[in-house]
Design an enzyme around this catalytic site. Structure first.
Site, PDB file in Angstrom:
ATOM      1  N   HIS A   1       1.111  -1.310  -0.751  1.00 26.08           N
ATOM      2  CA  HIS A   1      -0.301   0.156  -0.008  1.00 26.08           C
ATOM      3  C   HIS A   1       1.097   1.110   0.364  1.00 26.08           C
ATOM      4  O   HIS A   1       0.988   2.204  -0.180  1.00 26.08           O
ATOM      5  CB  HIS A   1      -0.672   0.143   1.174  1.00 26.08           C
ATOM      6  CG  HIS A   1      -1.810  -1.360   1.800  1.00 26.08           C
ATOM      7  ND1 HIS A   1      -3.201  -1.512   2.081  1.00 26.08           N
ATOM      8  CD2 HIS A   1      -2.328  -2.101   0.096  1.00 26.08           C
ATOM      9  CE1 HIS A   1      -3.446  -2.695   2.532  1.00 26.08           C
ATOM     10  NE2 HIS A   1      -2.441  -3.129   1.200  1.00 26.08           N
TER      11      HIS A   1
ATOM     12  N   CYS B   1       2.245   0.261 -20.161  1.00 29.47           N
ATOM     13  CA  CYS B   1       2.451   0.242 -18.593  1.00 29.47           C
ATOM     14  C   CYS B   1       3.260  -0.357 -17.473  1.00 29.47           C
ATOM     15  O   CYS B   1       2.831  -1.570 -17.964  1.00 29.47           O
ATOM     16  CB  CYS B   1       1.477   0.521 -18.498  1.00 29.47           C
ATOM     17  SG  CYS B   1       0.765   0.851 -16.239  1.00 29.47           S
TER      18      CYS B   1
END
Length: 750
Positions: A364, A677
């Site tokens: 995270h 990407c």
């Protein structure tokens, strides 16, 4: 425990207190301590071994062994009985030490004359400092009372080591928290930064490990425990009914806070002479030793709960508070064991850099750091133990190196590097509004990755042509409950407004693996990266997926909408998810709402299986974005969070290039646009080679657009493709050397 034993233990600690209070050098203190312990416990030997480095222990003081062995006898971590205690953090109590497995005979010490051995770790909340040993000639195991007393003494030694009591002239140790230290970690977000340490959870300093009055200390402890219980109860009262997982964590806190065994053990420590603070830390260290070796993952997870609760209790006892009275500098670099996305977002862009002792490249914190473009190094082992608030620190997010309290020559070289990077960025500003058109006339679209509203100003400054990837999971990760549809719709609308007509590709919720929502129960999976994540979660939890699609459709009213589904492994998954988009559009139409001007639905190709999907997949999807980070790790079967293997395989490996080339070819045949990407899209040489293969676009962090565009405008992609083909024809495993040679020639002549 008998009253006489408790009294003797207090006498021992009081004698030690007097020695520690004397104005003497570190070595003299250590020599005095081993004499006092040997005399008080009536043992033939007392020795203190301390770490010289992470792998080496040194005999730093002894009473009973040969004096000339001091500072000469060393052993590796795990070597001998002393090394075993240091490695495991567990006590060794033996009546026949020479007969124990792993016993090391050290003739320079003369210890073969001693049969009995008791070794206790000197540690402070996971920070291993050394080993305290007593030995006797008679063959006997030391009693529980003697073991307990030595544990208490070891705790005091750990606290005094932390306070620098054993440094100075003739010292056995160098002063802690003063010398330069180099940490090698893992790059999770590139960039460089210089600043001052800001500890997310500042280290509570215990300055009074030995107490004179047990009754006073016991009352201080019980009062603090009561205050802690009230705090936990208040936190539970403030939790909404739906926050089940957060409630479970706080219920665990309450269970620990009301544990009679925990309080009893700390009170016993105080009776032996420890202060309330030292008793808390002693039990915290003991629990760490017990739980770290438990195979049950759930029980190991409880260690974090106990750590947090112990820190809260220590802050109450010391009055130091979470911020310890320090003021955050104007160049803060956050240092923490780990940190959640919500807490990191609270700091925002005020941070210059982040260094985590734990964490991973896919955590995270890494996601938020990338969104904020803040350099991040993870897995910097033991940095929270060594760093203090305000320490000078350099973060090299290009190499995964952190310099704590650097020397002047290191700082000067680092500043030179940062100045060169800044100068290069000024050069890129001149081409900001120019297209990435190569000498051969081919133009490659360069877009940026984003995840927060705060990222959008970078669109103009970086020269990006749009947002090739907007990570929608950050809004879910930062909340303690599922965001409301209306709030998401307004956010997505503001993102489109800020893009000012440039395209924004919204990737639907990409959770699972290590991206677990605070309000979502984490499934126990043997391999989360290959488990229940991304589109798999969305198709199983259709309510959340449909709610997010409704928010996107409402946000796009009368504007183009680009939706992309992550981690698609087979055509059926994409087809089902795509159908939901148009079902929700029809639903919105029936409700009389404004609809998007146009809708394009794409897929992120991150699994090798999708590269071999039926032709109809490539025909039905409006665009494909190759997710290089995951595709590369799955293609090479190399976990990108494992330092031993993640750098083992080259992006420019001919096998991987062949896969990318095949995907591009299938998209071309179907008339579908295809982009790339990932981290490799932002590395100029890799980006150039990917563009040479025929990709329509590259999506990267904003800071990478300038360097990539600068290189693309200086080369002929046709020539680059020829160089790559020639290297493959010659049987090369990677085209990198050939491409580097070509660049050397092309750029020098240009």
């Amino acid at each position: 425990m008998a009253e006489t034993t408790e009294s003797e233990s207090r006498k021992l600690l009081q004698r030690l207190r007097g020695t520690l209070a004397e104005d003497s050098a570190g070595q003299a203190r250590l020599d005095s301590i081993v004499q006092i312990i040997a005399d008080s416990m009536a043992t033939g030997v007392c020795s203190i071994y301390l770490f010289r480095d992470a792998e080496t222990l040194e005999l730093c003081a002894t009473e009973g062994l040969k004096p000339e062995a001091v500072h000469q006898t060393r052993m590796r971590l795990g070597e001998g009985l002393v090394g075993r205690v240091a490695r495991t953090g567990q006590i060794v109590n033996s009546a026949n030490a020479p007969g124990e497995r792993g016993f090391r005979y050290m003739p320079e010490t003369g210890e073969e004359r001693f049969s009995s051995f008791l070794g206790v770790p000197i540690q402070r909340v996971g920070d291993k400092l050394g080993v305290l040993v007593v030995q006797s000639k008679e063959a006997r195991e030391y009693s529980d009372d003697e073991v307990y007393a030595l544990e208490v003494v070891a705790m005091v030694l750990a606290e005094m080591t932390e306070l620098g009591a054993f440094t100075g002239e003739g010292a056995a140790l160098s002063a802690r928290h003063q010398n330069p230290v180099l940490f090698r970690g893992t790059v999770a977000q590139e960039g460089t930064a210089e600043g001052q340490v800001w500890l997310h959870e500042p280290r509570v300093v215990v300055t009074n490990p030995i107490a004179e009055n047990p009754e006073t200390e016991t009352k201080r402890l019980t009062d603090a425990i009561e205050q802690l219980r009230v705090t936990v109860d208040d936190m539970l009262e403030g939790i909404r009914t739906g926050d089940k997982d957060q409630r479970e964590v706080l219920e665990t806190y309450r269970m620990f806070a009301h544990s009679r065994g925990w309080l009893r053990r700390m009170c016993e420590d105080i009776e032996l002479g420890l202060s309330a603070e030292a008793a808390v830390e002693k039990e915290q260290s003991a629990a760490r030793s017990r739980l770290q070796s438990v195979p049950d993952a759930y029980m190991r997870e409880r260690l974090h709960d106990l750590d947090d609760l112990s820190r809260r209790l220590l802050r109450i006892l010391t009055g130091q508070g979470k911020e310890t009275g320090a003021e955050i500098s104007d160049r803060p670099i956050l240092v923490a064991r780990n940190i959640g996305p919500g807490e990191l977002l609270d700091y925002g862009r005020s941070l210059r850099g982040i260094v985590l002792e734990q964490g991973s490249v896919g955590s995270h914190a890494a996601i938020v750091a990338r969104a904020l473009a803040i350099p991040l190094v993870v897995q910097a082992r033991n940095i929270t133990t060594e760093a203090l608030n305000g320490d000078n620190i350099l973060v090299d997010g290009e190499q995964g190196i952190v310099h704590l309290r650097p020397e002047d020559n290191i700082t000067a070289a680092f500043r030179d590097k940062m100045a060169m990077q800044a100068k290069a960025q000024e050069r890129y500003a001149d081409i900001r509004h120019l297209p990435a058109t190569s000498l051969c006339g081919r133009t490659t679209a360069l877009t940026m990755n984003a995840g927060l509203m705060a990222d959008l100003p970078s669109l103009e400054g970086s020269g990006a042509e749009g947002v090739g990837l907007f990570r929608t999971e950050l809004q879910f990760l930062a909340n303690r409950s599922v965001p409301r549809r209306g709030d998401l719709a307004r956010l997505y609308g503001r993102v489109m407004d800020a893009a000012n007509g440039r395209p924004v590709v919204f990737r639907t919720l990409d959770i699972g693996s290590d991206k677990v929502l605070p309000y979502m129960k984490r499934p126990e999976e043997p391999n989360p990266a290959l488990g229940w994540r991304a589109i798999r979660v969305g198709l199983d939890k259709k309510g959340i997926m449909r709610m997010q699609l409704q928010a996107l459709i409402r946000a796009a009213a009368k504007r183009p909408l680009h939706v992309m589904f992550p981690f698609v492994a087979q055509f059926d998954e994409f087809r089902e998810a795509r159908a939901y988009v148009f079902q929700e559009i029809e639903r919105e139409r029936a409700l009389g709402r404004d609809l998007p001007e146009s809708v394009k639905v794409g897929a992120m190709l991150e699994t090798p299986s999708l590269a071999f999907a039926p032709d109809r997949f490539f025909e039905e999807t409006d665009f494909v974005s190759i997710g290089g980070n995951d595709l590369k790790q799955f293609f090479f079967a190399a976990d990108r969070e494992n330092e031993r293997v993640r750098r083992r395989y080259d992006t420019l490996n001919v096998s991987y290039i062949a896969l990318i080339e095949m995907i591009i070819g299938r998209c071309r045949d179907a008339g579908t646009s295809v982009s790339f990407c990932g981290e490799d899209a932002g590395r100029p040489i890799e980006a150039m080679c990917l563009a040479a293969l025929g990709l329509d676009g590259l999506s990267m962090r904003p800071a990478s657009i300038g360097p990539v565009k600068h290189l693309l405008r200086r080369v002929d992609l046709g020539e680059v493709r020829d160089v790559m083909e020639a290297a493959r024809a010659d049987g090369a495993q990677t085209v990198r050397p050939a491409v580097n040679d070509y660049l050397g020639r092309a750029l020098s002549s240009g």
